[in-house]
Design a protein around this motif. Structure first.
Motif, PDB file in Angstrom:
ATOM      1  N   LEU A  51       0.814  -1.200   0.000  1.00  0.00           N
ATOM      2  CA  LEU A  51       0.000   0.000   0.000  1.00  0.00           C
ATOM      3  C   LEU A  51       0.854   1.258   0.000  1.00  0.00           C
ATOM      4  N   ALA A  52       0.424   2.221  -0.808  1.00  0.00           N
ATOM      5  CA  ALA A  52       1.113   3.513  -0.838  1.00  0.00           C
ATOM      6  C   ALA A  52       0.686   4.381   0.340  1.00  0.00           C
ATOM      7  N   HIS A  53      -0.502   4.138   0.882  1.00  0.00           N
ATOM      8  CA  HIS A  53      -1.006   4.947   1.991  1.00  0.00           C
ATOM      9  C   HIS A  53      -1.501   4.035   3.104  1.00  0.00           C
ATOM     10  N   HIS A  54      -1.374   4.549   4.326  1.00  0.00           N
ATOM     11  CA  HIS A  54      -1.692   3.744   5.500  1.00  0.00           C
ATOM     12  C   HIS A  54      -2.544   4.547   6.475  1.00  0.00           C
ATOM     13  N   GLU A  55      -2.964   3.885   7.549  1.00  0.00           N
ATOM     14  CA  GLU A  55      -3.750   4.576   8.570  1.00  0.00           C
ATOM     15  C   GLU A  55      -3.000   5.810   9.064  1.00  0.00           C
ATOM     16  N   GLY A  56      -3.737   6.903   9.156  1.00  0.00           N
ATOM     17  CA  GLY A  56      -3.153   8.148   9.637  1.00  0.00           C
ATOM     18  C   GLY A  56      -2.620   9.048   8.550  1.00  0.00           C
ATOM     19  N   ASP A  57      -2.417   8.510   7.339  1.00  0.00           N
ATOM     20  CA  ASP A  57      -1.882   9.341   6.258  1.00  0.00           C
ATOM     21  C   ASP A  57      -2.892  10.412   5.860  1.00  0.00           C
ATOM     22  N   VAL A  58      -2.365  11.561   5.472  1.00  0.00           N
ATOM     23  CA  VAL A  58      -3.210  12.670   5.035  1.00  0.00           C
ATOM     24  C   VAL A  58      -3.279  12.673   3.515  1.00  0.00           C
ATOM     25  N   LEU A  59      -4.487  12.901   2.983  1.00  0.00           N
ATOM     26  CA  LEU A  59      -4.732  12.813   1.542  1.00  0.00           C
ATOM     27  C   LEU A  59      -5.609  13.969   1.093  1.00  0.00           C
ATOM     28  N   PRO A  60      -5.519  14.347  -0.183  1.00  0.00           N
ATOM     29  CA  PRO A  60      -6.383  15.411  -0.688  1.00  0.00           C
ATOM     30  C   PRO A  60      -7.803  14.901  -0.871  1.00  0.00           C
ATOM     31  N   LEU A  61      -8.776  15.639  -0.393  1.00  0.00           N
ATOM     32  CA  LEU A  61     -10.162  15.206  -0.517  1.00  0.00           C
ATOM     33  C   LEU A  61     -10.601  15.130  -1.978  1.00  0.00           C
ATOM     34  N   HIS A  62     -10.132  16.059  -2.803  1.00  0.00           N
ATOM     35  CA  HIS A  62     -10.661  16.151  -4.156  1.00  0.00           C
ATOM     36  C   HIS A  62     -10.199  15.018  -5.067  1.00  0.00           C
ATOM     37  N   ALA A  63      -9.122  14.315  -4.705  1.00  0.00           N
ATOM     38  CA  ALA A  63      -8.559  13.286  -5.578  1.00  0.00           C
ATOM     39  C   ALA A  63      -8.834  11.877  -5.075  1.00  0.00           C
ATOM     40  N   THR A  64      -9.662  11.746  -4.056  1.00  0.00           N
ATOM     41  CA  THR A  64      -9.972  10.445  -3.496  1.00  0.00           C
ATOM     42  C   THR A  64     -11.473  10.220  -3.506  1.00  0.00           C
ATOM     43  N   ALA A  65     -11.884   8.968  -3.664  1.00  0.00           N
ATOM     44  CA  ALA A  65     -13.309   8.663  -3.647  1.00  0.00           C
ATOM     45  C   ALA A  65     -13.907   8.984  -2.285  1.00  0.00           C
ATOM     46  N   GLY A  66     -13.192   8.611  -1.211  1.00  0.00           N
ATOM     47  CA  GLY A  66     -13.683   8.924   0.120  1.00  0.00           C
ATOM     48  C   GLY A  66     -13.814  10.416   0.348  1.00  0.00           C
ATOM     49  N   GLY A  67     -12.847  11.168  -0.139  1.00  0.00           N
ATOM     50  CA  GLY A  67     -12.902  12.624   0.003  1.00  0.00           C
ATOM     51  C   GLY A  67     -14.052  13.241  -0.761  1.00  0.00           C
ATOM     52  N   LYS A  68     -14.300  12.753  -1.968  1.00  0.00           N
ATOM     53  CA  LYS A  68     -15.441  13.254  -2.747  1.00  0.00           C
ATOM     54  C   LYS A  68     -16.757  12.950  -2.047  1.00  0.00           C
ATOM     55  N   ALA A  69     -16.858  11.726  -1.481  1.00  0.00           N
ATOM     56  CA  ALA A  69     -18.078  11.365  -0.766  1.00  0.00           C
ATOM     57  C   ALA A  69     -18.308  12.300   0.419  1.00  0.00           C
ATOM     58  N   ILE A  70     -17.238  12.632   1.119  1.00  0.00           N
ATOM     59  CA  ILE A  70     -17.354  13.541   2.259  1.00  0.00           C
ATOM     60  C   ILE A  70     -17.719  14.944   1.790  1.00  0.00           C
ATOM     61  N   LEU A  71     -17.046  15.446   0.769  1.00  0.00           N
ATOM     62  CA  LEU A  71     -17.317  16.807   0.285  1.00  0.00           C
ATOM     63  C   LEU A  71     -18.743  16.948  -0.251  1.00  0.00           C
TER      64      LEU A  71
END
Length: 267
Positions: A139-159
Motif C-alpha cells: 500500500l502507498a497509503h496507511h492509517e493516519g496518512d493525510v490525503l487530498p479530498l478532491h482526488a480520493t473517492a472517500g474525500g469526494k463522498a465527504i465533500l
C-alpha cells in the motif's frame, strides 16, 4: 510520510490565521515530521533539512528524547513509540472507528479489495482505518496518512455531503492540485462531479490519486445528513466492470456505509 501539508505551511482554513503561533511548538513538530519522513537523522542532517541552527535542533531533539518521544541510537535520532500510544488512543476514541471496523473488515473480504474508513480533518482526508488485501498489496497509503479530498473517492463522498459554505471554504483553501493526469482540476467540473456523487451516494476515484488504482466510496452521515466519514474500497481494476467483477461492489460499499450509520445513530 505524506507531504501534502506540513506544520510550517499556511494554517488550515478553519483556524484563526490571526492567532499567534507558538514557534517553539512549530519547530518541534517540524523536527518530528522530518524524522517521520527520513527515519533516522543526526543533528547536522536535521539542521540542514530544516534550515535551522544545529544548536536549535539539538535542544529540540534532546527535549523530545527526555520526554520519551524520540530515541537516540548511534548519534542519530528516530521517533519513539510514544507517538504510537498517542495515535492509537486517538484512533480508538473515534466513534466511526469503533463501530466501523467490523463492517469494513467484512467489506474487504466480500470484495477482495483494500477497504478503508476516511475522516476529514482541517480540509484534508485521513485514513482512520485501512484493511490490506493479501500480502500482494504494497500500500502507498496507511492509517493516519493525510490525503487530498478532491482526488480520493472517500474525500469526494465527504465533500458531496458537507454543507455548501464549508465545502467552498475547503476548495478555496486547498484548491484542486493535480495528483495524476486524471485528477479533476477544473472547479466547475468538480462541482458537477460532487452533484453526481450526491445523486447516487457513490463516489469514484479513477486513477486520480495514484496511477493504476481505482476506488469507490460512500458517505457515512449523521442525523442531519452531513458526512462524518466515508467507507471505500480500492483495487488495481475498474469497479463495475462485469468482465472482472461479478458482485455489485458499489452496492456493497453503500450497504456498508448504511450499516455503520445505523450503528452510529443507535442509542
Amino acid at each position: 510520510m505524506n507531504k501534502l501539508r506540513r506544520v510550517d505551511d499556511e494554517p488550515p482554513f478553519m483556524t484563526d490565521s490571526r492567532a499567534p503561533l507558538a514557534q517553539t511548538t512549530v519547530t518541534s513538530l517540524r523536527v518530528v515530521e522530518a524524522l517521520d519522513e527520513h527515519g533516522r537523522l543526526g543533528v547536522t542532517a536535521l539542521a540542514a533539512e530544516l534550515d535551522l541552527a544545529k544548536g536549535t535542533v539539538h535542544k529540540h531533539v534532546t527535549t523530545l528524547e527526555r520526554l520519551g518521544y524520540v530515541v537516540k541510537e548511534d548519534r542519530e535520532y528516530r521517533l519513539g513509540l510514544g507517538f504510537l500510544g498517542v495515535g492509537v488512543n486517538s484512533q480508538r476514541r473515534l466513534d466511526v472507528y469503533r463501530v466501523g471496523r467490523g463492517p469494513t473488515d467484512r467489506l474487504s473480504k466480500a470484495t477482495d479489495t483494500v477497504a478503508s474508513l476516511m475522516v476529514a480533518e482541517h480540509g484534508r482526508g485521513r485514513y482512520a482505518y485501512r484493511v490490506p488485501h493479501g500480502d500482494e498489496y504494497e500500500l502507498a497509503h496507511h492509517e493516519g496518512d493525510v490525503l487530498p479530498l478532491h482526488a480520493t473517492a472517500g474525500g469526494k463522498a465527504i465533500l458531496a455531503y458537507t454543507p455548501a459554505d464549508r465545502r467552498e471554504e475547503i476548495l478555496e483553501s486547498h484548491g484542486l492540485p493535480p495528483m495524476t493526469e486524471h485528477t479533476i482540476t477544473d472547479r466547475d467540473a468538480f462541482r458537477e462531479e460532487l452533484r453526481s456523487v450526491r445523486d447516487t451516494r457513490t463516489a469514484y476515484d479513477r486513477e486520480e490519486l495514484l496511477d493504476g488504482w481505482h476506488c469507490v466510496a460512500a458517505p457515512i452521515t449523521n442525523e442531519e445528513g452531513d458526512a462524518v466519514a466515508a467507507v471505500s474500497v480500492s483495487a488495481e481494476t475498474e469497479f463495475g466492470d462485469a468482465s472482472k467483477r461479478t458482485q455489485d461492489v458499489p452496492g456493497l460499499v453503500i450497504s456498508t456505509a448504511t450499516a455503520i450509520e445505523n450503528k452510529l445513530r443507535s442509542p
